[in-house]
Write a protein that holds these residues in place. Sequence first.
Motif, PDB file in Angstrom:
ATOM      1  N   SER A  67      14.282  11.077  -1.531  1.00 15.88           N
ATOM      2  CA  SER A  67      14.871   9.745  -1.674  1.00 15.88           C
ATOM      3  C   SER A  67      14.262   8.915  -2.793  1.00 15.88           C
ATOM      4  N   GLY A  68      13.076   9.320  -3.269  1.00 10.68           N
ATOM      5  CA  GLY A  68      12.375   8.533  -4.280  1.00 10.68           C
ATOM      6  C   GLY A  68      11.560   7.403  -3.699  1.00 10.68           C
ATOM      7  N   GLU A  69      11.544   7.243  -2.365  1.00  9.84           N
ATOM      8  CA  GLU A  69      10.745   6.199  -1.727  1.00  9.84           C
ATOM      9  C   GLU A  69       9.258   6.523  -1.852  1.00  9.84           C
ATOM     10  N   TYR A  70       8.427   5.502  -1.852  1.00  7.13           N
ATOM     11  CA  TYR A  70       6.983   5.708  -1.869  1.00  7.13           C
ATOM     12  C   TYR A  70       6.324   4.486  -1.241  1.00  7.13           C
ATOM     13  N   GLY A  71       5.034   4.618  -0.907  1.00  7.41           N
ATOM     14  CA  GLY A  71       4.351   3.487  -0.299  1.00  7.41           C
ATOM     15  C   GLY A  71       2.998   3.872   0.245  1.00  7.41           C
ATOM     16  N   ASP A  72       2.513   3.074   1.211  1.00 13.89           N
ATOM     17  CA  ASP A  72       1.222   3.337   1.835  1.00 13.89           C
ATOM     18  C   ASP A  72       1.408   3.472   3.341  1.00 13.89           C
ATOM     19  N   LEU A  73       0.303   3.514   4.068  1.00 13.14           N
ATOM     20  CA  LEU A  73       0.397   3.782   5.497  1.00 13.14           C
ATOM     21  C   LEU A  73       0.887   2.590   6.304  1.00 13.14           C
ATOM     22  N   LEU A  74       0.813   1.387   5.765  1.00 18.74           N
ATOM     23  CA  LEU A  74       1.468   0.263   6.436  1.00 18.74           C
ATOM     24  C   LEU A  74       2.979   0.457   6.450  1.00 18.74           C
ATOM     25  N   ASP A  75       3.513   1.006   5.353  1.00 16.13           N
ATOM     26  CA  ASP A  75       4.943   1.301   5.317  1.00 16.13           C
ATOM     27  C   ASP A  75       5.301   2.370   6.350  1.00 16.13           C
ATOM     28  N   VAL A  76       4.402   3.352   6.513  1.00 16.79           N
ATOM     29  CA  VAL A  76       4.635   4.399   7.508  1.00 16.79           C
ATOM     30  C   VAL A  76       4.728   3.788   8.902  1.00 16.79           C
ATOM     31  N   ILE A  77       3.809   2.887   9.239  1.00 17.71           N
ATOM     32  CA  ILE A  77       3.846   2.240  10.551  1.00 17.71           C
ATOM     33  C   ILE A  77       5.122   1.417  10.704  1.00 17.71           C
ATOM     34  N   GLU A  78       5.473   0.671   9.672  1.00 15.64           N
ATOM     35  CA  GLU A  78       6.672  -0.172   9.733  1.00 15.64           C
ATOM     36  C   GLU A  78       7.928   0.648   9.972  1.00 15.64           C
ATOM     37  N   GLN A  79       8.108   1.697   9.162  1.00 10.36           N
ATOM     38  CA  GLN A  79       9.356   2.454   9.213  1.00 10.36           C
ATOM     39  C   GLN A  79       9.415   3.375  10.428  1.00 10.36           C
ATOM     40  N   SER A  80       8.323   4.048  10.747  1.00  6.26           N
ATOM     41  CA  SER A  80       8.358   5.004  11.853  1.00  6.26           C
ATOM     42  C   SER A  80       8.497   4.301  13.198  1.00  6.26           C
ATOM     43  N   CYS A  81       7.980   3.087  13.302  1.00  6.76           N
ATOM     44  CA  CYS A  81       8.082   2.329  14.556  1.00  6.76           C
ATOM     45  C   CYS A  81       9.329   1.459  14.609  1.00  6.76           C
ATOM     46  N   GLY A  82      10.043   1.329  13.499  1.00  5.63           N
ATOM     47  CA  GLY A  82      11.223   0.471  13.491  1.00  5.63           C
ATOM     48  C   GLY A  82      10.885  -0.994  13.582  1.00  5.63           C
ATOM     49  N   LEU A  83       9.787  -1.408  12.952  1.00  4.59           N
ATOM     50  CA  LEU A  83       9.369  -2.807  13.018  1.00  4.59           C
ATOM     51  C   LEU A  83      10.159  -3.648  12.028  1.00  4.59           C
ATOM     52  N   VAL A  84      10.398  -4.904  12.378  1.00  6.71           N
ATOM     53  CA  VAL A  84      11.190  -5.782  11.517  1.00  6.71           C
ATOM     54  C   VAL A  84      10.435  -7.046  11.132  1.00  6.71           C
ATOM     55  N   ASP A  85       9.198  -7.176  11.568  1.00  5.85           N
ATOM     56  CA  ASP A  85       8.418  -8.361  11.268  1.00  5.85           C
ATOM     57  C   ASP A  85       7.041  -7.908  10.783  1.00  5.85           C
ATOM     58  N   PHE A  86       6.565  -8.465   9.647  1.00  7.45           N
ATOM     59  CA  PHE A  86       5.315  -7.989   9.060  1.00  7.45           C
ATOM     60  C   PHE A  86       4.126  -8.253   9.982  1.00  7.45           C
ATOM     61  N   ARG A  87       4.186  -9.303  10.769  1.00  7.61           N
ATOM     62  CA  ARG A  87       3.107  -9.560  11.714  1.00  7.61           C
ATOM     63  C   ARG A  87       2.981  -8.421  12.710  1.00  7.61           C
ATOM     64  N   GLU A  88       4.122  -7.880  13.149  1.00  6.26           N
ATOM     65  CA  GLU A  88       4.091  -6.759  14.072  1.00  6.26           C
ATOM     66  C   GLU A  88       3.475  -5.527  13.414  1.00  6.26           C
ATOM     67  N   VAL A  89       3.740  -5.338  12.109  1.00  8.95           N
ATOM     68  CA  VAL A  89       3.163  -4.196  11.389  1.00  8.95           C
ATOM     69  C   VAL A  89       1.640  -4.298  11.377  1.00  8.95           C
ATOM     70  N   THR A  90       1.141  -5.474  11.000  1.00  5.18           N
ATOM     71  CA  THR A  90      -0.316  -5.629  10.932  1.00  5.18           C
ATOM     72  C   THR A  90      -0.958  -5.601  12.316  1.00  5.18           C
ATOM     73  N   ASP A  91      -0.265  -6.131  13.322  1.00 12.44           N
ATOM     74  CA  ASP A  91      -0.787  -6.051  14.683  1.00 12.44           C
ATOM     75  C   ASP A  91      -0.913  -4.598  15.124  1.00 12.44           C
ATOM     76  N   GLU A  92       0.107  -3.804  14.809  1.00 12.54           N
ATOM     77  CA  GLU A  92       0.069  -2.398  15.190  1.00 12.54           C
ATOM     78  C   GLU A  92      -1.025  -1.650  14.428  1.00 12.54           C
TER      79      GLU A  92
END
Length: 349
Positions: A67-92
Amino acid sequence: MSGSASELARRLGEHAEAVCREYLSNGHRSGNYWMVGDVRNMRGRSMHVRLKAVGGKAAGKWVDESSGEYGDLLDVIEQSCGLVDFREVTDEARRFLAMPQPDLQSRPSVAGRQSAAARGSPEAARRLFAMSQPIAGTLAERYLAGRGILLSPRERALRFHPGCYYRDLVTGETQTLPALIAAVTNLDGQITGLQRTWLDPSGQGKAQLTDPRRSLGDLLGNAIWLGRQPGAPVAVMAAGEGFETMASLKVVMPALPVAAATSANHLAGLILPPGCRRLYIAADADAAGRHGIERLSQRAGQAGILALVLRPHLGDFNDDLRHLGPAHLAAWLSDQFVPEDAGLFLPPG
């Protein structure tokens, strides 16, 4: 210790393999990389995550060659968990790292990262829907089949997320569970919200949660639409509160456009499509949704639309479908439809 997003990403990178095993469990290690299908934890090999820093290249960085997507492990947590709010990403992330949660005044900075959608916004709903996958062959399809609901693969309102984030509103505890995702749209077909139904990973119905079904986004006036082309006029339709109620009617009347408003209040405010002449409103056996039915019937009448209430034989139309069968349900409905509509939408006999 800094509370910034970059600091969290660096800390996660120090434990990159453990992060991958937790959030990208469908992958495997290959040398210095974790191989997986994509950042949403699908099976495959197109995405690889660097596990150890090499030649100045940081651990935890990833790229998806497909797909050409790239990122870091915060992106992995966001996308794999289906999170929609950045606070939830950092909390996780902090939960995984066993770090203390900051108070509201010291939340991590989002500088240098794309701003997350506001909690509960239509954009958040669209992002979560895009993170999900078609239901064919998934636990969501199995769940619906267990409820007697077999829909056409052309129905685009339904998706599946294998690990959707859930937060207990009382204890604050979090977990990820598979979920059926249903898009709430306006009459133009634009996603304004969605409904999440968390599922038991064993396939035994809904997850054992206090509230296994939640909605987000702009819901008033909009609905989970099945069998309607966006922007197209609708002469005859059915509407009701619950998705499973309306999907059950759709099973026995596949040509009839139906709308699930998700609650009695939202049913009362449902915006009806242009050209509507007859509206069938699905009721439950109890009186909980009476206000929504009466208000929608009143609004329909004021617009010159004939509103007729459909009543189930048992508790609701999904009970009828599961316990009595589609033929009995169709026969039960035939006497409640205008003869012209019965001939058009219900099976012969």
